[in-house]
Design an enzyme around this catalytic site. Sequence first.
Site, PDB file in Angstrom:
ATOM      1  N   GLY A  46       1.185  -0.897   0.010  1.00 52.65           N
ATOM      2  CA  GLY A  46       0.250  -0.080  -0.234  1.00 52.65           C
ATOM      3  C   GLY A  46       0.808   1.410  -0.047  1.00 52.65           C
ATOM      4  O   GLY A  46       1.483   1.181   0.351  1.00 52.65           O
ATOM      5  N   GLN A  51       3.217   9.795   2.128  1.00 52.76           N
ATOM      6  CA  GLN A  51       4.232   9.293   1.812  1.00 52.76           C
ATOM      7  C   GLN A  51       5.145   9.635   0.381  1.00 52.76           C
ATOM      8  O   GLN A  51       6.025  10.255   0.210  1.00 52.76           O
ATOM      9  CB  GLN A  51       4.316   8.050   1.285  1.00 52.76           C
ATOM     10  CG  GLN A  51       3.651   6.925   2.498  1.00 52.76           C
ATOM     11  CD  GLN A  51       3.483   5.687   2.691  1.00 52.76           C
ATOM     12  OE1 GLN A  51       2.363   4.796   1.987  1.00 52.76           O
ATOM     13  NE2 GLN A  51       4.466   4.823   2.759  1.00 52.76           N
ATOM     14  N   CYS A  88       6.851   0.109   6.674  1.00 52.30           N
ATOM     15  CA  CYS A  88       6.426   0.534   5.586  1.00 52.30           C
ATOM     16  C   CYS A  88       7.230   1.087   4.762  1.00 52.30           C
ATOM     17  O   CYS A  88       8.429   1.400   5.596  1.00 52.30           O
ATOM     18  CB  CYS A  88       6.136   1.524   6.876  1.00 52.30           C
ATOM     19  SG  CYS A  88       4.514   3.086   6.242  1.00 52.30           S
ATOM     20  N   LEU A  89       6.897   1.643   3.527  1.00 49.46           N
ATOM     21  CA  LEU A  89       7.424   2.049   3.061  1.00 49.46           C
ATOM     22  C   LEU A  89       8.327   3.251   3.502  1.00 49.46           C
ATOM     23  O   LEU A  89       9.457   3.363   3.632  1.00 49.46           O
ATOM     24  CB  LEU A  89       7.549   2.511   1.874  1.00 49.46           C
ATOM     25  CG  LEU A  89       6.224   1.068   0.953  1.00 49.46           C
ATOM     26  CD1 LEU A  89       5.865   1.455  -0.339  1.00 49.46           C
ATOM     27  CD2 LEU A  89       7.852   0.202   0.300  1.00 49.46           C
ATOM     28  N   HIS A 130      -3.294   0.697   8.331  1.00 51.31           N
ATOM     29  CA  HIS A 130      -2.790   1.174   7.976  1.00 51.31           C
ATOM     30  C   HIS A 130      -2.424   2.186   7.055  1.00 51.31           C
ATOM     31  O   HIS A 130      -1.998   3.637   7.244  1.00 51.31           O
ATOM     32  CB  HIS A 130      -1.874   0.417   7.745  1.00 51.31           C
ATOM     33  CG  HIS A 130       0.156   0.502   7.097  1.00 51.31           C
ATOM     34  ND1 HIS A 130       0.919   0.346   8.177  1.00 51.31           N
ATOM     35  CD2 HIS A 130       0.939   1.298   6.761  1.00 51.31           C
ATOM     36  CE1 HIS A 130       2.591   0.513   7.233  1.00 51.31           C
ATOM     37  NE2 HIS A 130       1.595   2.260   6.257  1.00 51.31           N
ATOM     38  N   GLU A 131      -2.977   2.235   6.232  1.00 46.52           N
ATOM     39  CA  GLU A 131      -2.802   3.529   4.361  1.00 46.52           C
ATOM     40  C   GLU A 131      -4.261   4.543   5.200  1.00 46.52           C
ATOM     41  O   GLU A 131      -3.325   5.769   5.180  1.00 46.52           O
ATOM     42  CB  GLU A 131      -3.300   2.839   3.594  1.00 46.52           C
ATOM     43  CG  GLU A 131      -2.284   1.545   2.996  1.00 46.52           C
ATOM     44  CD  GLU A 131      -0.581   2.115   2.606  1.00 46.52           C
ATOM     45  OE1 GLU A 131      -0.678   3.112   2.852  1.00 46.52           O
ATOM     46  OE2 GLU A 131       0.261   1.352   2.920  1.00 46.52           O
ATOM     47  N   HIS A 134      -1.934   6.207   7.856  1.00 45.53           N
ATOM     48  CA  HIS A 134      -1.729   7.765   6.876  1.00 45.53           C
ATOM     49  C   HIS A 134      -1.991   9.234   6.472  1.00 45.53           C
ATOM     50  O   HIS A 134      -1.433  10.448   6.611  1.00 45.53           O
ATOM     51  CB  HIS A 134      -0.357   7.270   5.641  1.00 45.53           C
ATOM     52  CG  HIS A 134       0.471   6.642   5.541  1.00 45.53           C
ATOM     53  ND1 HIS A 134       1.377   6.572   6.530  1.00 45.53           N
ATOM     54  CD2 HIS A 134       0.809   5.037   5.577  1.00 45.53           C
ATOM     55  CE1 HIS A 134       2.345   6.468   6.628  1.00 45.53           C
ATOM     56  NE2 HIS A 134       2.035   5.099   6.283  1.00 45.53           N
TER      57      HIS A 134
HETATM   58 ZN   LIG Z   1       3.108   3.308   5.228  1.00 47.81          ZN
END
Ligand SMILES: [Zn+2]
Length: 156
Positions: A46, A51, A88-89, A130-131, A134
Amino acid sequence: MGLRKILTDKEPALHKVCKPVTAFDSKLHKLLDDMRETLIDSNGVGLAAPQVGILRRVVLVDVGDEILELVNPTLLETDGEQMGAEGCLSVPGKYGLVLRPYWAKVRAQDRYGDWYEAEGEELIARCFCHELDHLDGIIYTEVMERFLTEEELEAD
Ligand SMILES: [Zn+2]
């Protein structure tokens, strides 16, 4: 090029509440296309707009057979719980233990502004939560139990 730079959690953009999308125009479509390319390139599950430095309520979630584009998403319903590893990226190389619902249903707009619903369990439910976090400036490290140790990561 459509690839966008993924910011780390040290950047202020990752800690801000994002604004709703109001224009479903070519600019949004370009953002979604670029985010898709960036997500695929980074092998993530995701990706949220903050981000890549865009403070708008837009996320992508790979649900297996397709990548969902969720614009202005909200969590409608959840059920059960799961404790598991999450990464997480924007927090490269680390994983934490996070409690999430086992199942989740979301409502969102597509790139043309039409509302739809999507649901999923296990990894997909985890990813929805999670997304969406953000978009409110919340990183999983703020809601996790703890980071996984090197030994635990190697055991996987
Ligand atoms: Zn993330």
